[in-house]
Design an enzyme around this catalytic site. Sequence first.
Site, PDB file in Angstrom:
ATOM      1  N   GLU A  15       0.857  -1.198   0.000  1.00  0.00           N
ATOM      2  CA  GLU A  15       0.000   0.000   0.000  1.00  0.00           C
ATOM      3  C   GLU A  15       0.888   1.241   0.000  1.00  0.00           C
ATOM      4  O   GLU A  15       1.876   1.300   0.722  1.00  0.00           O
ATOM      5  CB  GLU A  15      -0.887   0.030   1.255  1.00  0.00           C
ATOM      6  CG  GLU A  15      -1.756   1.289   1.316  1.00  0.00           C
ATOM      7  CD  GLU A  15      -2.509   1.459   2.633  1.00  0.00           C
ATOM      8  OE1 GLU A  15      -3.517   0.769   2.820  1.00  0.00           O
ATOM      9  OE2 GLU A  15      -2.076   2.291   3.450  1.00  0.00           O
ATOM     10  N   ASP A 108     -13.401   7.192   7.209  1.00  0.00           N
ATOM     11  CA  ASP A 108     -13.686   7.535   8.612  1.00  0.00           C
ATOM     12  C   ASP A 108     -14.612   8.731   8.703  1.00  0.00           C
ATOM     13  O   ASP A 108     -14.532   9.645   7.875  1.00  0.00           O
ATOM     14  CB  ASP A 108     -12.373   7.844   9.351  1.00  0.00           C
ATOM     15  CG  ASP A 108     -11.658   6.566   9.757  1.00  0.00           C
ATOM     16  OD1 ASP A 108     -12.358   5.602  10.136  1.00  0.00           O
ATOM     17  OD2 ASP A 108     -10.414   6.534   9.689  1.00  0.00           O
TER      18      ASP A 108
HETATM   19  P1  FAD Z   1     -18.021  -0.026   6.474  1.00  0.00           P
HETATM   20  O1  FAD Z   1     -17.888  -1.372   5.899  1.00  0.00           O
HETATM   21  O2  FAD Z   1     -19.158   0.803   5.999  1.00  0.00           O
HETATM   22  O3  FAD Z   1     -18.112  -0.218   8.056  1.00  0.00           O
HETATM   23  C1  FAD Z   1     -18.164   0.896   8.943  1.00  0.00           C
HETATM   24  C2  FAD Z   1     -18.984   0.522  10.174  1.00  0.00           C
HETATM   25  O4  FAD Z   1     -20.361   0.316   9.793  1.00  0.00           O
HETATM   26  C3  FAD Z   1     -18.542  -0.786  10.839  1.00  0.00           C
HETATM   27  O5  FAD Z   1     -18.684  -0.638  12.225  1.00  0.00           O
HETATM   28  C4  FAD Z   1     -19.515  -1.832  10.289  1.00  0.00           C
HETATM   29  O6  FAD Z   1     -19.725  -2.902  11.215  1.00  0.00           O
HETATM   30  C5  FAD Z   1     -20.781  -1.009  10.067  1.00  0.00           C
HETATM   31  N1  FAD Z   1     -21.520  -1.457   8.868  1.00  0.00           N
HETATM   32  C6  FAD Z   1     -20.995  -1.813   7.666  1.00  0.00           C
HETATM   33  N2  FAD Z   1     -21.965  -2.125   6.796  1.00  0.00           N
HETATM   34  C7  FAD Z   1     -23.134  -1.966   7.449  1.00  0.00           C
HETATM   35  C8  FAD Z   1     -24.489  -2.119   7.071  1.00  0.00           C
HETATM   36  N3  FAD Z   1     -24.800  -2.485   5.796  1.00  0.00           N
HETATM   37  N4  FAD Z   1     -25.441  -1.875   8.003  1.00  0.00           N
HETATM   38  C9  FAD Z   1     -25.118  -1.469   9.264  1.00  0.00           C
HETATM   39  N5  FAD Z   1     -23.840  -1.299   9.678  1.00  0.00           N
HETATM   40  C10 FAD Z   1     -22.857  -1.531   8.777  1.00  0.00           C
HETATM   41  N6  FAD Z   1      -9.699   5.270   4.863  1.00  0.00           N
HETATM   42  C11 FAD Z   1      -9.519   6.277   3.975  1.00  0.00           C
HETATM   43  O7  FAD Z   1     -10.006   7.385   4.209  1.00  0.00           O
HETATM   44  N7  FAD Z   1      -8.818   6.103   2.804  1.00  0.00           N
HETATM   45  C12 FAD Z   1      -8.259   4.906   2.479  1.00  0.00           C
HETATM   46  O8  FAD Z   1      -7.635   4.781   1.427  1.00  0.00           O
HETATM   47  C13 FAD Z   1      -8.419   3.807   3.395  1.00  0.00           C
HETATM   48  N8  FAD Z   1      -7.901   2.583   3.125  1.00  0.00           N
HETATM   49  C14 FAD Z   1      -8.119   1.545   3.992  1.00  0.00           C
HETATM   50  C15 FAD Z   1      -7.616   0.274   3.668  1.00  0.00           C
HETATM   51  C16 FAD Z   1      -7.813  -0.798   4.524  1.00  0.00           C
HETATM   52  C17 FAD Z   1      -7.281  -2.165   4.151  1.00  0.00           C
HETATM   53  C18 FAD Z   1      -8.511  -0.616   5.755  1.00  0.00           C
HETATM   54  C19 FAD Z   1      -8.711  -1.770   6.711  1.00  0.00           C
HETATM   55  C20 FAD Z   1      -9.018   0.646   6.075  1.00  0.00           C
HETATM   56  C21 FAD Z   1      -8.839   1.726   5.207  1.00  0.00           C
HETATM   57  N9  FAD Z   1      -9.349   3.004   5.483  1.00  0.00           N
HETATM   58  C22 FAD Z   1      -9.169   4.038   4.599  1.00  0.00           C
HETATM   59  C23 FAD Z   1     -10.063   3.250   6.753  1.00  0.00           C
HETATM   60  C24 FAD Z   1     -11.601   3.032   6.609  1.00  0.00           C
HETATM   61  O9  FAD Z   1     -12.140   3.965   5.716  1.00  0.00           O
HETATM   62  C25 FAD Z   1     -12.206   3.194   8.008  1.00  0.00           C
HETATM   63  O10 FAD Z   1     -11.825   2.129   8.838  1.00  0.00           O
HETATM   64  C26 FAD Z   1     -13.717   3.407   8.062  1.00  0.00           C
HETATM   65  O11 FAD Z   1     -14.059   3.803   9.404  1.00  0.00           O
HETATM   66  C27 FAD Z   1     -14.564   2.194   7.739  1.00  0.00           C
HETATM   67  O12 FAD Z   1     -14.510   1.879   6.415  1.00  0.00           O
HETATM   68  P2  FAD Z   1     -15.205   0.532   5.860  1.00  0.00           P
HETATM   69  O13 FAD Z   1     -15.094   0.557   4.412  1.00  0.00           O
HETATM   70  O14 FAD Z   1     -14.726  -0.645   6.583  1.00  0.00           O
HETATM   71  O15 FAD Z   1     -16.736   0.860   6.314  1.00  0.00           O
END
Ligand code: FAD
Length: 288
Positions: A15, A108
């Site tokens: 990454e 986030d």
């Molecule tokens: P989601 O999958 O939407 O989850 C967020 C929360 O909502 C979780 O608590 C989950 O349990 C809950 N949830 C999910 N789906 C549902 C649903 N359908 N109904 C109800 N609740 C739900 N951030 C950046 O800004 N830029 C980046 O490039 C970036 N890269 C990343 C790469 C990796 C490998 C990882 C692990 C994280 C990265 N992040 C990045 C951080 C990420 O954006 C944050 O952790 C963010 O808070 C959650 O993103 P997510 O896509 O997991 O969200």
Amino acid sequence: MDNINEGRKHVFSFEVFPPKQSTSFEKIKEVTDSLIELEPDFISVTYGAGGSIKDNRTVEVCKLIANSGKSKPVAHLTCIGSKKEEIDEILYSLNKIGVKDILALRGDKNPNVTQKGDFEHASDLIYYIKSKMGDKFNVLAACYPAGHNESVSQKQDIINLKKKVDAGVSGLITQMFFDNEEFYRFRDLVEVSGIEVPIEAGIMPITNTRQIEKVISLSGASMPARLTRLIAKYGRNDDAMFDAGTSFATSQIVELLSSDINGIHLYTMNNPAVAKRIHSVVKGLLKF
Ligand code: FAD
């Protein structure tokens, strides 16, 4: 559609993050050129959540990697605070430069992002990409061995993870973790939940003490005593911490590879020296 783990025993990927608009593009080219020499399966490029499209240089960095012809880019894409038209614009740009893989994320929550977007969760974005663009993109998503910090429980987090996978995800990449047992427990729970896509383990080598606070608050990962002892002993000397941090990450990776992991995703922090050191030890193990 491509599966991140197709045809290889273990995926090995990196990454990087794009430079700010005010910073020269030369440095990131040096970084990606050095990483490409290590022949990773892909290099993923982060995306600044909630930022405007023109401020995000993710597409430009993906283009650099794609143009090398020697590795492939995976573009991170966040949806928090974004309208469908903005997402469309990025999808079309990525498609135009030949990017085929997207890591779809929510991003986030940030008090500075005031625009109400069209997507609530990453699953909404994944569904949108799949229904709008069909098989043009292979979509990956994030997962959390320690549970996501907003989740009421790990069980609930994995139920939500399944919603993402069911929306059309072909592989997962974990948040960084430092205790392999935490990952194995998570992998067992994921398996029981019926999720069958490959999971790449996200490994962050701690090579300077400035990273630590941020890493802990971002990931919620627990720090094993073995690692805190290393930091206490070597943290004040950059060279020693580089050796100790890369050794710790390497031993974590060697152990994961021996436990039939699908792949390793290295959070390089744009430091090819770290990736080179680790790769030199583990490269021979990736085919077993
Ligand atoms: P989601 O999958 O939407 O989850 C967020 C929360 O909502 C979780 O608590 C989950 O349990 C809950 N949830 C999910 N789906 C549902 C649903 N359908 N109904 C109800 N609740 C739900 N951030 C950046 O800004 N830029 C980046 O490039 C970036 N890269 C990343 C790469 C990796 C490998 C990882 C692990 C994280 C990265 N992040 C990045 C951080 C990420 O954006 C944050 O952790 C963010 O808070 C959650 O993103 P997510 O896509 O997991 O969200």
